[in-house]
Write a protein that holds these residues in place. Structure first.
Motif, PDB file in Angstrom:
ATOM      1  N   SER A  75       0.826  -1.209   0.000  1.00 11.50           N
ATOM      2  CA  SER A  75       0.000   0.000   0.000  1.00 11.50           C
ATOM      3  C   SER A  75       0.855   1.252   0.000  1.00 11.50           C
ATOM      4  CB  SER A  75      -0.938   0.012   1.207  1.00 11.50           C
ATOM      5  OG  SER A  75      -1.856  -1.035   1.114  1.00 11.50           O
ATOM      6  N   ARG A  76       1.919   1.232   0.776  1.00 13.00           N
ATOM      7  CA  ARG A  76       2.817   2.391   0.832  1.00 13.00           C
ATOM      8  C   ARG A  76       3.494   2.620  -0.521  1.00 13.00           C
ATOM      9  NH1 ARG A  76       8.287   3.713   3.575  1.00 13.00           N
ATOM     10  NH2 ARG A  76       8.138   5.956   3.525  1.00 13.00           N
ATOM     11  N   ILE A  77       4.003   1.547  -1.123  1.00 15.96           N
ATOM     12  CA  ILE A  77       4.662   1.665  -2.422  1.00 15.96           C
ATOM     13  C   ILE A  77       3.669   2.181  -3.468  1.00 15.96           C
ATOM     14  CG2 ILE A  77       5.688   0.341  -4.320  1.00 15.96           C
ATOM     15  CD1 ILE A  77       6.941  -1.467  -2.114  1.00 15.96           C
ATOM     16  N   ALA A  78       2.461   1.616  -3.480  1.00 15.49           N
ATOM     17  CA  ALA A  78       1.459   2.025  -4.468  1.00 15.49           C
ATOM     18  C   ALA A  78       1.077   3.487  -4.293  1.00 15.49           C
ATOM     19  CB  ALA A  78       0.222   1.135  -4.359  1.00 15.49           C
ATOM     20  N   SER A  79       1.017   3.961  -3.058  1.00 12.17           N
ATOM     21  CA  SER A  79       0.621   5.351  -2.841  1.00 12.17           C
ATOM     22  C   SER A  79       1.744   6.329  -3.187  1.00 12.17           C
ATOM     23  CB  SER A  79       0.168   5.564  -1.395  1.00 12.17           C
ATOM     24  OG  SER A  79       1.252   5.441  -0.501  1.00 12.17           O
ATOM     25  N   LEU A  80       2.995   5.886  -3.117  1.00  7.16           N
ATOM     26  CA  LEU A  80       4.128   6.765  -3.416  1.00  7.16           C
ATOM     27  C   LEU A  80       4.552   6.724  -4.882  1.00  7.16           C
ATOM     28  CD1 LEU A  80       6.345   6.091  -0.278  1.00  7.16           C
ATOM     29  CD2 LEU A  80       4.940   8.112  -0.741  1.00  7.16           C
ATOM     30  N   ALA A  81       4.354   5.591  -5.531  1.00 11.71           N
ATOM     31  CA  ALA A  81       4.788   5.445  -6.928  1.00 11.71           C
ATOM     32  C   ALA A  81       3.978   6.384  -7.821  1.00 11.71           C
ATOM     33  CB  ALA A  81       4.619   4.004  -7.387  1.00 11.71           C
ATOM     34  N   PRO A  82       4.657   7.048  -8.751  1.00  7.50           N
ATOM     35  CA  PRO A  82       3.953   7.982  -9.634  1.00  7.50           C
ATOM     36  C   PRO A  82       3.006   7.264 -10.587  1.00  7.50           C
ATOM     37  CG  PRO A  82       6.232   7.742 -10.321  1.00  7.50           C
ATOM     38  CD  PRO A  82       6.087   6.982  -9.043  1.00  7.50           C
ATOM     39  N   ALA A  83       1.922   7.941 -10.924  1.00  8.27           N
ATOM     40  CA  ALA A  83       1.000   7.418 -11.940  1.00  8.27           C
ATOM     41  C   ALA A  83       1.738   7.361 -13.277  1.00  8.27           C
ATOM     42  CB  ALA A  83      -0.219   8.323 -12.031  1.00  8.27           C
ATOM     43  N   PRO A  84       1.530   6.407 -14.108  1.00 12.48           N
ATOM     44  CA  PRO A  84       0.492   5.396 -14.059  1.00 12.48           C
ATOM     45  C   PRO A  84       0.899   4.125 -13.326  1.00 12.48           C
ATOM     46  CG  PRO A  84       1.591   5.253 -16.157  1.00 12.48           C
ATOM     47  CD  PRO A  84       2.237   6.390 -15.397  1.00 12.48           C
ATOM     48  N   VAL A  85       2.107   4.062 -12.775  1.00 11.81           N
ATOM     49  CA  VAL A  85       2.562   2.871 -12.062  1.00 11.81           C
ATOM     50  C   VAL A  85       1.818   2.720 -10.746  1.00 11.81           C
ATOM     51  CG1 VAL A  85       4.560   1.782 -10.964  1.00 11.81           C
ATOM     52  CG2 VAL A  85       4.826   2.968 -13.147  1.00 11.81           C
ATOM     53  N   GLY A  86       1.681   3.822 -10.009  1.00  7.72           N
ATOM     54  CA  GLY A  86       1.008   3.796  -8.719  1.00  7.72           C
ATOM     55  C   GLY A  86      -0.035   4.897  -8.633  1.00  7.72           C
ATOM     56  N   LEU A  87      -0.336   5.304  -7.414  1.00  6.04           N
ATOM     57  CA  LEU A  87      -1.386   6.285  -7.172  1.00  6.04           C
ATOM     58  C   LEU A  87      -0.856   7.693  -6.928  1.00  6.04           C
ATOM     59  CD1 LEU A  87      -3.469   4.041  -4.743  1.00  6.04           C
ATOM     60  CD2 LEU A  87      -3.808   4.373  -7.203  1.00  6.04           C
ATOM     61  N   GLY A  88       0.476   7.856  -6.939  1.00  8.61           N
ATOM     62  CA  GLY A  88       1.078   9.168  -6.687  1.00  8.61           C
ATOM     63  C   GLY A  88       0.918  10.128  -7.846  1.00  8.61           C
ATOM     64  N   GLU A  89       1.464  11.307  -7.662  1.00  7.03           N
ATOM     65  CA  GLU A  89       1.432  12.320  -8.709  1.00  7.03           C
ATOM     66  C   GLU A  89       2.140  11.797  -9.967  1.00  7.03           C
ATOM     67  OE1 GLU A  89       0.046  15.453  -8.740  1.00  7.03           O
ATOM     68  OE2 GLU A  89      -0.907  14.758  -6.900  1.00  7.03           O
ATOM     69  N   PRO A  90       1.642  12.148 -11.158  1.00  9.71           N
ATOM     70  CA  PRO A  90       2.293  11.680 -12.398  1.00  9.71           C
ATOM     71  C   PRO A  90       3.740  12.183 -12.478  1.00  9.71           C
ATOM     72  CG  PRO A  90       0.139  12.629 -12.861  1.00  9.71           C
ATOM     73  CD  PRO A  90       0.442  12.912 -11.415  1.00  9.71           C
TER      74      PRO A  90
END
Length: 95
Positions: A75-90
């Motif tokens: 969950s932490r990695i997904a929230s920090l990873a940039p979009a489109p890989v994760g949920l963070g800022e592009p």
């Protein structure tokens, strides 16, 4: 590199990742086949205790994870990873 040359940079990026992976595997193989057997032959129990004490001071955040902790880490990695890989800022190009 990958971002600046997308999508053309994908092939070169993959080549570099594969090259690094081969280097890393060769390094680990050398440790397992040469270094560790020599260590087992020559190091004393006191040496191993000192090594264990030195490694006990490491602060590796994933070294002592229990199975339940992987969901938190994911969950932490997904929230920090940039979009489109994760949920963070592009990703923002710097150049």
């Amino acid at each position: 590199f990958l971002e600046d040359r997308w999508p053309a940079g994908v092939k070169e990026f993959r080549r570099l990742v594969d090259e690094y992976a081969q280097f890393h595997w060769a390094h680990m193989r050398k440790e397992e086949e040469q270094v560790l057997p020599l260590a087992e032959l020559h190091l004393t129990e006191a040496d191993w205790q000192a090594i264990g004490a030195a490694f006990a001071g490491n602060q590796d955040p994933i070294a002592d994870l229990r199975e339940k902790d992987f969901q938190v880490l994911f969950s932490r990695i997904a929230s920090l990873a940039p979009a489109p890989v994760g949920l963070g800022e592009p990703w923002k190009k710097t150049a």
